[in-house]
Design a protein around this motif. Structure first.
Motif, PDB file in Angstrom:
ATOM      1  N   ILE A  49     -32.303 -57.703  33.787  1.00  0.00           N
ATOM      2  CA  ILE A  49     -33.244 -56.904  34.561  1.00  0.00           C
ATOM      3  C   ILE A  49     -33.764 -57.722  35.733  1.00  0.00           C
ATOM      4  O   ILE A  49     -34.315 -58.816  35.559  1.00  0.00           O
ATOM      5  N   HIS A  50     -33.588 -57.160  36.919  1.00  0.00           N
ATOM      6  CA  HIS A  50     -34.022 -57.796  38.166  1.00  0.00           C
ATOM      7  C   HIS A  50     -35.289 -57.119  38.666  1.00  0.00           C
ATOM      8  O   HIS A  50     -35.409 -55.894  38.610  1.00  0.00           O
ATOM      9  N   THR A  51     -36.240 -57.909  39.138  1.00  0.00           N
ATOM     10  CA  THR A  51     -37.419 -57.355  39.800  1.00  0.00           C
ATOM     11  C   THR A  51     -37.444 -57.873  41.235  1.00  0.00           C
ATOM     12  O   THR A  51     -37.025 -59.006  41.509  1.00  0.00           O
ATOM     13  N   GLU A  52     -37.951 -57.038  42.137  1.00  0.00           N
ATOM     14  CA  GLU A  52     -37.933 -57.398  43.557  1.00  0.00           C
ATOM     15  C   GLU A  52     -38.624 -58.724  43.840  1.00  0.00           C
ATOM     16  O   GLU A  52     -38.244 -59.440  44.764  1.00  0.00           O
ATOM     17  N   ASN A  53     -39.658 -59.027  43.059  1.00  0.00           N
ATOM     18  CA  ASN A  53     -40.427 -60.236  43.347  1.00  0.00           C
ATOM     19  C   ASN A  53     -39.783 -61.504  42.790  1.00  0.00           C
ATOM     20  O   ASN A  53     -40.371 -62.572  42.851  1.00  0.00           O
ATOM     21  N   GLY A  54     -38.567 -61.398  42.266  1.00  0.00           N
ATOM     22  CA  GLY A  54     -37.810 -62.611  41.982  1.00  0.00           C
ATOM     23  C   GLY A  54     -37.578 -62.989  40.546  1.00  0.00           C
ATOM     24  O   GLY A  54     -37.210 -64.139  40.264  1.00  0.00           O
ATOM     25  N   ILE A  55     -37.750 -62.065  39.598  1.00  0.00           N
ATOM     26  CA  ILE A  55     -37.392 -62.357  38.207  1.00  0.00           C
ATOM     27  C   ILE A  55     -35.958 -61.883  37.980  1.00  0.00           C
ATOM     28  O   ILE A  55     -35.606 -60.751  38.286  1.00  0.00           O
ATOM     29  N   ILE A  56     -35.135 -62.766  37.445  1.00  0.00           N
ATOM     30  CA  ILE A  56     -33.775 -62.418  37.055  1.00  0.00           C
ATOM     31  C   ILE A  56     -33.703 -62.588  35.539  1.00  0.00           C
ATOM     32  O   ILE A  56     -33.617 -63.701  35.025  1.00  0.00           O
ATOM     33  N   ASP A  68     -49.369 -63.145  30.589  1.00  0.00           N
ATOM     34  CA  ASP A  68     -49.401 -64.326  31.457  1.00  0.00           C
ATOM     35  C   ASP A  68     -49.297 -63.798  32.885  1.00  0.00           C
ATOM     36  O   ASP A  68     -48.242 -63.320  33.298  1.00  0.00           O
ATOM     37  N   PHE A  69     -50.383 -63.873  33.649  1.00  0.00           N
ATOM     38  CA  PHE A  69     -50.377 -63.287  34.984  1.00  0.00           C
ATOM     39  C   PHE A  69     -49.609 -64.121  36.002  1.00  0.00           C
ATOM     40  O   PHE A  69     -49.556 -63.775  37.180  1.00  0.00           O
ATOM     41  N   ASP A  70     -49.005 -65.196  35.551  1.00  0.00           N
ATOM     42  CA  ASP A  70     -48.015 -65.885  36.383  1.00  0.00           C
ATOM     43  C   ASP A  70     -46.619 -65.294  36.156  1.00  0.00           C
ATOM     44  O   ASP A  70     -45.662 -65.724  36.790  1.00  0.00           O
ATOM     45  N   LEU A  71     -46.524 -64.340  35.246  1.00  0.00           N
ATOM     46  CA  LEU A  71     -45.243 -63.705  34.935  1.00  0.00           C
ATOM     47  C   LEU A  71     -45.441 -62.191  35.029  1.00  0.00           C
ATOM     48  O   LEU A  71     -45.747 -61.512  34.047  1.00  0.00           O
ATOM     49  N   ILE A  72     -45.289 -61.669  36.248  1.00  0.00           N
ATOM     50  CA  ILE A  72     -45.492 -60.242  36.503  1.00  0.00           C
ATOM     51  C   ILE A  72     -44.293 -59.681  37.245  1.00  0.00           C
ATOM     52  O   ILE A  72     -43.573 -60.405  37.927  1.00  0.00           O
ATOM     53  N   GLY A  75     -44.463 -54.504  40.227  1.00  0.00           N
ATOM     54  CA  GLY A  75     -45.612 -53.626  40.140  1.00  0.00           C
ATOM     55  C   GLY A  75     -46.852 -54.316  39.604  1.00  0.00           C
ATOM     56  O   GLY A  75     -47.834 -53.665  39.268  1.00  0.00           O
ATOM     57  N   ARG A  76     -46.787 -55.648  39.502  1.00  0.00           N
ATOM     58  CA  ARG A  76     -47.891 -56.496  39.029  1.00  0.00           C
ATOM     59  C   ARG A  76     -48.255 -56.241  37.571  1.00  0.00           C
ATOM     60  O   ARG A  76     -49.374 -56.460  37.148  1.00  0.00           O
ATOM     61  N   LYS A  77     -47.265 -55.777  36.801  1.00  0.00           N
ATOM     62  CA  LYS A  77     -47.450 -55.605  35.362  1.00  0.00           C
ATOM     63  C   LYS A  77     -46.973 -56.870  34.639  1.00  0.00           C
ATOM     64  O   LYS A  77     -45.906 -57.402  34.946  1.00  0.00           O
ATOM     65  N   PRO A  78     -47.735 -57.367  33.651  1.00  0.00           N
ATOM     66  CA  PRO A  78     -47.285 -58.523  32.875  1.00  0.00           C
ATOM     67  C   PRO A  78     -46.016 -58.179  32.087  1.00  0.00           C
ATOM     68  O   PRO A  78     -45.952 -57.155  31.416  1.00  0.00           O
ATOM     69  N   VAL A  79     -45.023 -59.036  32.188  1.00  0.00           N
ATOM     70  CA  VAL A  79     -43.775 -58.832  31.467  1.00  0.00           C
ATOM     71  C   VAL A  79     -43.411 -60.106  30.725  1.00  0.00           C
ATOM     72  O   VAL A  79     -44.032 -61.153  30.888  1.00  0.00           O
TER      73      VAL A  79
END
Length: 225
Positions: A49-56, A68-72, A75-79
């Motif tokens: 799962i890719h997110t636009e803000n750079g999580i692969i 962990d709000f360093d891991l969003i 959509g700024r949802k904690p994941v």
């Protein structure tokens, strides 16, 4: 008109989308309803799962002590982060999108036309704040575009239309549309119904949408939460 119809909840829609995500696909989940899809993809399928803000390699959304709000996500949802997941900057994130490496993107929408045109960045309101974000890149960069949205707006107007009246994000890009009442395949101007909620008929839906509908070769399945 459809007051007695049991519509599909947003989690139910997300579960239905997840059924069409194939193992090992690279998938972008857009902001809003699409964020829920990641909660229903089996870990053993090894979907990236890719997110636009750079999580692969994002995992499901989390709450409570797991936040962990360093891991969003975008959509700024904690994941969470799946095993092997990592982070990249925006340049690399969009290089993945623009390079054609996404098997599918799942987006929300304000309108979708019967030809697969997508309008999801502006409501057209004069006092509204346009927010195209990365949707235009995703609409043309992904190999397939799935859309999740309610079929009718709060004003009772259909959001699956003959022609979009809102500014387009992309033309003829949407392949499959998931709504709270039915799932549609869009191809060459043809609208094929894949799934219908119990109690809803093809003819009544056709009358409400004011467009010709046909049953897909794989449908019509039972669509329920």
């Amino acid at each position: 008109m459809f007051e007695t119809i049991n519509r599909i909840s947003r989690p139910g829609m997300a579960r239905r989308v997840a059924q069409d995500i194939k193992p090992a696909w690279v998938v972008n989940l857009g902001i809003g309803m699409p964020e829920l899809v990641g909660n229903y993809i089996p870990p053993q399928d090894e979907v990236v799962i890719h997110t636009e803000n750079g999580i692969i390699g994002a995992g499901p959304t989390v709450d409570g002590s797991q936040v962990d709000f360093d891991l969003i996500n975008a959509g700024r949802k904690p994941v969470s982060l799946r095993q092997g997941g990592h982070f990249v900057d925006h340049a690399d994130s969009f290089a993945l999108v623009r390079g054609g490496h996404l098997d599918v993107t799942v987006l929300g929408a304000f309108q979708v036309s019967m030809r697969g045109d997508l309008a999801n960045w502006s409501t057209g309101a004069r006092d509204g704040i346009p927010s195209p974000g990365g949707a235009m890149d995703l609409a043309v960069g992904a190999r397939q575009v799935f859309v999740m949205m309610e079929l009718f707006g709060r004003n009772g107007q259909a959001k699956l239309v003959a022609d979009c009246t809102l500014p387009l994000t992309g033309a003829r890009v949407v392949k499959r549309l998931y709504t709270d009442m039915a799932v549609f395949d869009l191809s060459g101007g043809n609208v094929e119904v894949v799934d219908l909620v119990p109690g809803l008929t093809l003819s009544s839906l056709q009358d409400a949408l004011k467009m010709p509908l046909t049953t897909a070769s794989s449908g019509t399945g039972i669509y329920a939460d």
